[in-house]
Every structure is written in C-alpha cells, then in structure tokens.
Design a protein around this motif. Sequence first.
Motif, short mmCIF file in Angstrom:
data_model
loop_
_atom_site.label_atom_id
_atom_site.label_comp_id
_atom_site.label_asym_id
_atom_site.label_seq_id
_atom_site.Cartn_x
_atom_site.Cartn_y
_atom_site.Cartn_z
N UNK A 48 1.01 -1.10 -0.13
CA UNK A 48 -0.59 0.14 0.24
C UNK A 48 0.91 1.18 0.20
N UNK A 49 1.56 1.34 1.19
CA UNK A 49 3.12 2.51 0.35
C UNK A 49 3.26 2.68 -0.19
N UNK A 50 3.57 1.60 -0.93
CA UNK A 50 3.97 2.15 -2.62
C UNK A 50 3.91 2.14 -3.49
N UNK A 51 2.57 2.49 -3.14
CA UNK A 51 1.57 3.68 -4.12
C UNK A 51 1.43 3.28 -5.87
N UNK A 52 2.09 2.03 -6.22
CA UNK A 52 1.72 1.71 -7.62
C UNK A 52 0.93 1.02 -8.07
N UNK A 53 -0.02 1.68 -9.30
CA UNK A 53 -0.86 0.20 -9.85
C UNK A 53 -0.23 -1.49 -9.55
N UNK A 54 1.21 -2.06 -10.05
CA UNK A 54 1.64 -3.10 -10.03
C UNK A 54 1.15 -3.53 -8.28
N UNK A 55 1.31 -3.12 -7.74
CA UNK A 55 1.57 -2.59 -5.18
C UNK A 55 0.31 -3.01 -5.21
N UNK A 56 -0.59 -2.20 -6.33
CA UNK A 56 -2.32 -2.53 -5.50
C UNK A 56 -3.32 -4.05 -6.60
N UNK A 57 -2.66 -4.05 -7.24
CA UNK A 57 -3.26 -5.56 -8.29
C UNK A 57 -2.25 -6.23 -7.43
N UNK A 58 -1.67 -6.28 -6.73
CA UNK A 58 -0.57 -7.49 -6.13
C UNK A 58 -1.03 -7.46 -4.28
N UNK A 59 -1.54 -6.39 -3.70
CA UNK A 59 -2.39 -6.06 -2.78
C UNK A 59 -3.62 -6.89 -2.65
N UNK A 60 -4.50 -7.32 -3.70
CA UNK A 60 -5.68 -7.30 -4.00
C UNK A 60 -5.87 -9.30 -3.96
N UNK A 61 -4.42 -10.02 -3.93
CA UNK A 61 -4.47 -11.26 -3.37
C UNK A 61 -4.46 -11.47 -1.81
N UNK A 62 -4.25 -10.39 -1.90
CA UNK A 62 -4.24 -10.73 0.06
C UNK A 62 -5.45 -11.05 0.25
N UNK A 63 -6.11 -10.24 0.04
CA UNK A 63 -7.97 -10.75 0.17
C UNK A 63 -8.23 -11.66 0.81
N UNK A 64 -7.42 -13.17 0.28
CA UNK A 64 -8.00 -14.01 0.68
C UNK A 64 -7.63 -15.04 2.00
N UNK A 65 -6.76 -13.96 2.29
CA UNK A 65 -5.76 -14.43 3.64
C UNK A 65 -6.77 -15.72 4.70
N UNK A 66 -6.11 -16.69 4.66
CA UNK A 66 -7.20 -17.05 6.14
C UNK A 66 -7.17 -15.55 7.81
N UNK A 67 -6.41 -15.20 7.65
CA UNK A 67 -6.50 -14.20 8.66
C UNK A 67 -6.97 -13.14 8.61
N UNK A 76 -8.63 -1.71 4.57
CA UNK A 76 -7.62 -0.50 4.86
C UNK A 76 -6.89 0.16 4.22
N UNK A 77 -6.06 0.19 3.64
CA UNK A 77 -5.43 0.54 2.42
C UNK A 77 -6.03 0.42 1.20
N UNK A 78 -7.01 -0.17 0.59
CA UNK A 78 -7.92 0.44 -0.06
C UNK A 78 -9.02 1.47 0.09
N UNK A 79 -9.06 1.17 1.72
CA UNK A 79 -9.60 2.72 1.92
C UNK A 79 -9.12 4.15 1.82
N UNK A 80 -7.88 4.02 2.22
CA UNK A 80 -6.70 5.06 2.06
C UNK A 80 -6.41 5.21 1.51
N UNK A 81 -5.73 4.78 -0.14
CA UNK A 81 -6.32 5.30 -1.03
C UNK A 81 -7.69 5.83 -1.43
N UNK A 82 -7.94 5.54 -1.52
CA UNK A 82 -9.69 5.58 -2.30
C UNK A 82 -10.03 7.75 -1.33
N UNK A 83 -9.34 6.93 -0.52
CA UNK A 83 -9.80 8.90 0.42
C UNK A 83 -8.81 9.50 0.21
N UNK A 84 -7.67 9.48 -0.36
CA UNK A 84 -6.85 10.71 -0.36
C UNK A 84 -6.67 10.47 -2.12
N UNK A 85 -7.91 9.81 -2.99
CA UNK A 85 -8.15 10.29 -3.82
C UNK A 85 -8.99 10.93 -4.21
#
Length: 92
Positions: A48-67, A76-85
């Motif tokens: 999320x901190x790297x804030x590139x399109x590639x980073x956000x594409x990879x970030x979404x893979x973590x949405x299926x984490x067991x934890x 939270x990271x997605x919400x922050x980006x949307x808020x800044x935009x």
Amino acid sequence: MTEGDSSVVRQALKLVRKLNASSTIDTIAKLEKHGNTSVRTSAVTTLAALSTPAAFRKLTRFLTDNEEEVRIAVLDAIAQVKSVRLQKECSF
C-alpha cells in the motif's frame, strides 16, 4: 521459519517502505504465502505504501488470506487510497 526470522522480514519491509523501493513488488507479493500473520500484514502495509498500480494489483491477492487481520489491513489500505484520491478530486 522462526519468529526471529519473521522479525527480520518485517524490518526489511520497513526499509522497503522507507526507500520506496517499488522494484521489490513481486518479491513482496510472494509473502502472501508466508506462515507468519504479522509478516503478511507488513507486506500489505508495504504494498500500500508503494502506491503503484502494480502494488495495488498484488495487494488484492491478500484479500483471500485466512486471517481476518490481514484481510482488514488490505481493506484499510484500499480505503486510504480512495480517501486520498477523493480529497485530491474535491480540492479546489
């Protein structure tokens, strides 16, 4: 992997954030499979901190984490980006 090893990985991720080392995105994304929840959460924070399109594409893979903690970090990271935009779009 021991907790000490996980601590080293988390420290390395902090350094990546500090250096804004976007060339590490693919490597960070591989931490999706890491056995330590705090490492995966740190990976999410770093992508999320790297804030590139590639980073956000990879970030979404973590949405299926067991934890839940990791999934919440992604949302939270997605919400922050949307808020800044939104703030940028609404500023005059």
